[in-house]
Design a protein around this motif. Sequence first.
Motif, PDB file in Angstrom:
ATOM      1  N   ARG A  86       0.811  -1.217   0.000  1.00 51.45           N
ATOM      2  CA  ARG A  86       0.000   0.000   0.000  1.00 51.45           C
ATOM      3  C   ARG A  86       0.845   1.268   0.000  1.00 51.45           C
ATOM      4  O   ARG A  86       0.460   2.275  -0.597  1.00 51.45           O
ATOM      5  N   ALA A  87       1.963   1.233   0.679  1.00 53.25           N
ATOM      6  CA  ALA A  87       2.796   2.431   0.784  1.00 53.25           C
ATOM      7  C   ALA A  87       3.287   2.920  -0.565  1.00 53.25           C
ATOM      8  O   ALA A  87       3.651   4.093  -0.715  1.00 53.25           O
ATOM      9  N   SER A  88       3.306   2.057  -1.568  1.00 53.04           N
ATOM     10  CA  SER A  88       3.789   2.437  -2.899  1.00 53.04           C
ATOM     11  C   SER A  88       2.650   2.790  -3.851  1.00 53.04           C
ATOM     12  O   SER A  88       2.902   3.076  -5.016  1.00 53.04           O
ATOM     13  N   ALA A  89       1.407   2.796  -3.366  1.00 51.53           N
ATOM     14  CA  ALA A  89       0.255   2.979  -4.255  1.00 51.53           C
ATOM     15  C   ALA A  89       0.290   4.314  -4.985  1.00 51.53           C
ATOM     16  O   ALA A  89       0.095   4.374  -6.214  1.00 51.53           O
ATOM     17  N   ALA A  90       0.537   5.406  -4.265  1.00 51.05           N
ATOM     18  CA  ALA A  90       0.550   6.724  -4.907  1.00 51.05           C
ATOM     19  C   ALA A  90       1.676   6.823  -5.925  1.00 51.05           C
ATOM     20  O   ALA A  90       1.499   7.364  -7.019  1.00 51.05           O
ATOM     21  N   ARG A  91       2.854   6.288  -5.577  1.00 51.25           N
ATOM     22  CA  ARG A  91       3.984   6.328  -6.496  1.00 51.25           C
ATOM     23  C   ARG A  91       3.701   5.511  -7.755  1.00 51.25           C
ATOM     24  O   ARG A  91       3.979   5.960  -8.878  1.00 51.25           O
ATOM     25  N   VAL A  92       3.141   4.328  -7.590  1.00 47.56           N
ATOM     26  CA  VAL A  92       2.828   3.477  -8.738  1.00 47.56           C
ATOM     27  C   VAL A  92       1.823   4.160  -9.656  1.00 47.56           C
ATOM     28  O   VAL A  92       1.925   4.094 -10.888  1.00 47.56           O
ATOM     29  N   LEU A  93       0.842   4.832  -9.064  1.00 46.15           N
ATOM     30  CA  LEU A  93      -0.158   5.525  -9.876  1.00 46.15           C
ATOM     31  C   LEU A  93       0.482   6.650 -10.686  1.00 46.15           C
ATOM     32  O   LEU A  93       0.184   6.806 -11.885  1.00 46.15           O
ATOM     33  N   VAL A  94       1.357   7.421 -10.085  1.00 44.41           N
ATOM     34  CA  VAL A  94       2.034   8.493 -10.812  1.00 44.41           C
ATOM     35  C   VAL A  94       2.901   7.925 -11.926  1.00 44.41           C
ATOM     36  O   VAL A  94       2.922   8.452 -13.048  1.00 44.41           O
ATOM     37  N   GLU A  95       3.604   6.837 -11.660  1.00 41.79           N
ATOM     38  CA  GLU A  95       4.444   6.213 -12.687  1.00 41.79           C
ATOM     39  C   GLU A  95       3.590   5.671 -13.832  1.00 41.79           C
ATOM     40  O   GLU A  95       3.983   5.741 -14.998  1.00 41.79           O
ATOM     41  N   SER A  96       2.431   5.136 -13.506  1.00 42.08           N
ATOM     42  CA  SER A  96       1.512   4.653 -14.551  1.00 42.08           C
ATOM     43  C   SER A  96       1.031   5.806 -15.412  1.00 42.08           C
ATOM     44  O   SER A  96       0.945   5.690 -16.646  1.00 42.08           O
ATOM     45  N   ALA A  97       0.712   6.926 -14.783  1.00 37.83           N
ATOM     46  CA  ALA A  97       0.267   8.100 -15.538  1.00 37.83           C
ATOM     47  C   ALA A  97       1.382   8.617 -16.438  1.00 37.83           C
ATOM     48  O   ALA A  97       1.137   9.020 -17.585  1.00 37.83           O
ATOM     49  N   ALA A  98       2.623   8.588 -15.952  1.00 37.96           N
ATOM     50  CA  ALA A  98       3.759   9.051 -16.765  1.00 37.96           C
ATOM     51  C   ALA A  98       3.903   8.207 -18.022  1.00 37.96           C
ATOM     52  O   ALA A  98       4.178   8.732 -19.117  1.00 37.96           O
ATOM     53  N   ARG A  99       3.722   6.897 -17.878  1.00 29.92           N
ATOM     54  CA  ARG A  99       3.801   6.021 -19.063  1.00 29.92           C
ATOM     55  C   ARG A  99       2.677   6.330 -20.035  1.00 29.92           C
ATOM     56  O   ARG A  99       2.878   6.334 -21.262  1.00 29.92           O
ATOM     57  N   GLU A 100       1.472   6.594 -19.505  1.00 32.69           N
ATOM     58  CA  GLU A 100       0.337   6.899 -20.380  1.00 32.69           C
ATOM     59  C   GLU A 100       0.547   8.213 -21.121  1.00 32.69           C
ATOM     60  O   GLU A 100       0.126   8.355 -22.268  1.00 32.69           O
ATOM     61  N   TRP A 101       1.156   9.184 -20.458  1.00 31.19           N
ATOM     62  CA  TRP A 101       1.441  10.440 -21.142  1.00 31.19           C
ATOM     63  C   TRP A 101       2.331  10.204 -22.366  1.00 31.19           C
ATOM     64  O   TRP A 101       2.094  10.775 -23.436  1.00 31.19           O
ATOM     65  N   LYS A 102       3.346   9.365 -22.211  1.00 29.51           N
ATOM     66  CA  LYS A 102       4.251   9.096 -23.324  1.00 29.51           C
ATOM     67  C   LYS A 102       3.553   8.348 -24.450  1.00 29.51           C
ATOM     68  O   LYS A 102       3.835   8.575 -25.629  1.00 29.51           O
ATOM     69  N   LEU A 103       2.642   7.453 -24.097  1.00 30.36           N
ATOM     70  CA  LEU A 103       1.946   6.657 -25.110  1.00 30.36           C
ATOM     71  C   LEU A 103       0.857   7.449 -25.818  1.00 30.36           C
ATOM     72  O   LEU A 103       0.736   7.407 -27.051  1.00 30.36           O
ATOM     73  N   LYS A 104       0.044   8.189 -25.054  1.00 27.83           N
ATOM     74  CA  LYS A 104      -1.121   8.861 -25.624  1.00 27.83           C
ATOM     75  C   LYS A 104      -0.778  10.217 -26.229  1.00 27.83           C
ATOM     76  O   LYS A 104      -1.350  10.623 -27.236  1.00 27.83           O
ATOM     77  N   TYR A 105       0.134  10.950 -25.600  1.00 22.96           N
ATOM     78  CA  TYR A 105       0.457  12.297 -26.058  1.00 22.96           C
ATOM     79  C   TYR A 105       1.981  12.469 -26.146  1.00 22.96           C
ATOM     80  O   TYR A 105       2.582  13.230 -25.396  1.00 22.96           O
ATOM     81  N   PRO A 106       2.622  11.760 -27.077  1.00 16.77           N
ATOM     82  CA  PRO A 106       4.092  11.781 -27.147  1.00 16.77           C
ATOM     83  C   PRO A 106       4.667  13.141 -27.509  1.00 16.77           C
ATOM     84  O   PRO A 106       5.831  13.412 -27.209  1.00 16.77           O
TER      85      PRO A 106
END
Length: 474
Positions: A334-354
Motif C-alpha cells: 500500500r505504501a507504494s500505491a501513490a507512487r505506482v499511480l504516478v508512474e503509470s500516468a507518466a507512461r500513459e502520457w508518453k503513449l497517448k500524447y508523445p
Amino acid sequence: MGGCISSNVSSCSSGSYEDGKSSSSCCSGMINRGRRSSSSSSRTFSDHAVALQRLLSIPNRIFMNGKSRSSCIFTQQGRKGINQDAMIVWEDFMANDVTFCGVFDGHGPHGHLVAQKVRDILPLLLVSFLNSYQTKEVEESGTRDEAGAENEGSVEDKTPYSSWKDAFLKSYKAMDQELRSQPKLDGFCSGSTAVTIVKQGSNLFIGNIGDSRAIMATKDNNDVLKAIQLTVDLKPDLPIEAERIKRLKGRVFALQDEPEVSRVWLPFDDAPGLAMARAFGDFCLKDYGVISVPEFAHRTLTDRDQFIVMASDGIWDVLSNEEVIEIISTVPVRASAARVLVESAAREWKLKYPTSKMDDCAVVCLFLDGKMDSASEYNEQGFSSSAIQSNYSGAPMQSDDGQTVEPYLQRNNTVRSAEENNSFRRLPVTVQSILNEDQHWSGLDGVTRVNSIVQLPRFSGERPIPCSGGARRG
C-alpha cells in the motif's frame, strides 16, 4: 495543469513569519481561542502566521512523498518547469478520529506559491471556523434552554454536517481573502485548485474548486470494486457555471484550434483564458464570475468503501476513474500505491500524447480501514527517509527558479451517473458576495468532458490590464 498567464508579473517570494511557540502549543492555542470567541479575520490570520512557523514539526502531518498510518502521497514534476502541485495528509486533525487530506494544483507564473500557501493555511482556517461555529451553537443552545425553549434541533442535530459545511464555505472565502492580502504573493494571474476531504469517523466531508478530483473505491453487491466520483470538475462549460460568468460580464468561449475547451476571458480582452470556473487566486477574473466558493458534499462511509484517491489533473488527463481504482487495488504494498499511480500516468502520457509536455502529478491515497504496511514491507519497496523526499519539488520557494513557466491545460474527464448523484447529500452554494442571496449555483447542473493541450495566450499589449485592485473595464 495550468491557468492564466500575464506578460508583466513580477517575481514574488513567500512570506516569512516570526518565530512562535511549539507546534502543539501553537495549534492548540489557536483552537482554544476559536472556542472562546469568534475573533476578527485579522486576529485569525495572525494566529495562523504563528502556527505556520512550526507546522513542519507536527508528527502526523505529511506533505512530502511518503506515507502515514493510513495513507500514502506522491508527487512528480512534469515537463513544464517547476512542480506547481501540492498535497497534504494530516492525521489526528483536531481529534484522533479526524483526518484532513488535500491536493492543490497551482497555475500561472506563481501558481506553485499559491498552492503551497493554500496547503498550509486552509486547514488552520477550517479548524478556526469550525470551532467558532460550534461555540456559537453552544451559546445559542444555552440561551434557548434558559428561556425554556424546546431543545430540538440544537447542536447535536445541526452538527457535524451543518458545522462542517459552514466551516468549509467560510474557510475557502477567507483563504482567498488571505491570498489577496499577501504583499509578496502575486495572485492576479496565478491561482490554484483545491480538493479537500475531512474524514471524521464514518463521515466524509468534501470541499472542491477547480479540476483536481477525488474518487472512492467501493465494493458492489458482488464484491467487485467500482469507482465512485466524489467531486465534479468545475469547468466553464458547465451550464450553471457559464451562466454565472456571463451574467457578470465574463466571457466563455473556446479557441479555434481547441474547440472542445471552454475558457474564461475578460470582457475587454482575449485574456487570460482560464480553463476552470472556480479557483483560489486569479483575481483578474474575480469580478467576472470566477469564484472560490467550494462545491460541498457529505457522504456516510460504509464497510464496503475501501479507499479514496485524490489527484491533480495530470492523473485524470490520461487515466480514467476505473483505471485508477484498478491500479491502486493491485499494488502489492500500500505504501507504494501513490507512487505506482504516478508512474503509470507518466507512461500513459508518453503513449497517448508523445508530442505533449507531461503535466505535474500529485496523488493522495487514503485507505479507509486505517491500515498500512509494516516497516519491513515498506523498506522492501525501496523507500527510505531520503527517497521519500527525493522527488519532492513543492518545498516553499522564495522566488521563481529563473524559468519562464507557461502552464498548459490538458484533458479532463468528468463523468457522474445519476445513481452516484443521488447518493450525495449536496447543497448548492450561495455566492452572496456577487449575486442575490436567493441565487444558488451548483456545478452538478451539468457535466462534460474538457480537453486542452495547448499553450495559453498572453495578455494583449494593446489593452494593458491594471495590476492592482482586480481587472476593470477598459
